[in-house]
Design an enzyme around this catalytic site. Sequence first.
Site, mmCIF file in Angstrom:
data_model
loop_
_atom_site.group_PDB
_atom_site.id
_atom_site.type_symbol
_atom_site.label_atom_id
_atom_site.label_comp_id
_atom_site.label_asym_id
_atom_site.label_seq_id
_atom_site.Cartn_x
_atom_site.Cartn_y
_atom_site.Cartn_z
ATOM 1 N N PRO A 2 0.808 -1.204 0.000
ATOM 2 C CA PRO A 2 0.000 0.000 0.000
ATOM 3 C C PRO A 2 0.853 1.272 0.000
ATOM 4 O O PRO A 2 1.310 1.719 1.036
ATOM 5 C CB PRO A 2 -0.857 -0.094 1.259
ATOM 6 C CG PRO A 2 -0.541 -1.404 1.867
ATOM 7 C CD PRO A 2 0.639 -1.979 1.200
ATOM 8 N N GLU A 3 1.050 1.809 -1.199
ATOM 9 C CA GLU A 3 1.620 3.141 -1.338
ATOM 10 C C GLU A 3 0.468 4.017 -1.828
ATOM 11 O O GLU A 3 -0.677 3.564 -1.842
ATOM 12 C CB GLU A 3 2.778 3.119 -2.351
ATOM 13 C CG GLU A 3 3.905 2.158 -1.936
ATOM 14 C CD GLU A 3 5.065 2.119 -2.917
ATOM 15 O OE1 GLU A 3 5.306 3.141 -3.585
ATOM 16 O OE2 GLU A 3 5.716 1.077 -3.017
#
Length: 297
Positions: A2-3
């Site tokens: 999760p960026e």
Amino acid sequence: MPELPEVETIARQLRGLIVGRTIAHFRSDWRRLTEPEPADLFAARLAGRAIRGVRRRGKLVVMDLDDGEALIVSLRMTGQLLFREKEVEAHPYRRAHIAFTDGTALEFADTRKFGRMAIVDATALDGATHAPRRVGEPLHRFLGVEPLSRAFTVRWLRDFLARRGRSAIKPLLLDQTGIAGVGNIYDIEALWRARIHPLRTAGSLADDEVGRLHEALRWVLRKGIRYGGATRRDYRDARGKEGRMQREFNVYDRAGDPCPRCGAEIVRTVVGGRGTFHCPRCQRLPRGAARPARSRA
DNA sequence: GGCGATGTTTCCCC
DNA sequence: AGGGGAAACATCGC
């Protein structure tokens, strides 16, 4: 994974799935998830509250509640927010469960247990560059500029790089107090696109390089969003689906492959403790600059 | 089975 | 100020 693009994907999906629903109850048996607040107090604060909106700030998922507060979620390495239309078997790594009054639910799964949640003053996240702070609480640190916002200009980036001139560019882009939302993958891909070596110092970048970096960051982040984020291991979006961005990587996790631009072999090094990939021909370190001596193959 | 690596972030030491 | 390393965890691949 999760960026920024992965979190944006999840936030956009959740917006259509949970806005308007009312929380019936919150359950968690992983105490560190809500630390320093005990899970039962956390649950009491959420019960009966409506979800008014869902958005993203940096890598945080922000669920706006009524009364000007927001539930924020930091997915960290392996956190997933999964919307459930009806009762399903619990995810094997379920750490929390938010049931809505209409029988739907939001499940939080997280294999490595690094994820965190907090209930904060929502206005503190709005437009400001400060996230709410509480001593010792990792969610509440200062967050930098949104790279896809209008505030992120070439001029801003140039000034920022000048201020932090002695830092290597690659770890600097990962600093959430500078630019919020960039993680290892998009950092690496943006530097490749901008043809900048990961060990260049921020202050050494020429104006044209700063311009390229600005364009590259926005380009890779937008592409990541367009492709629904990147799946590496555990990433799933709010509907439990994988992203498609992983097929678009030019250098990330491609050591030994030919550079798509020039054909030279992509190399893997370690910079600031993070696995790093770059093209030794397209991304040169100027003579006399710091050698990648501390990097390992 | 052992070793090292994994997307994130904080914290401590120099 | 910034870099290195460890830690928070669990899994996976070699």
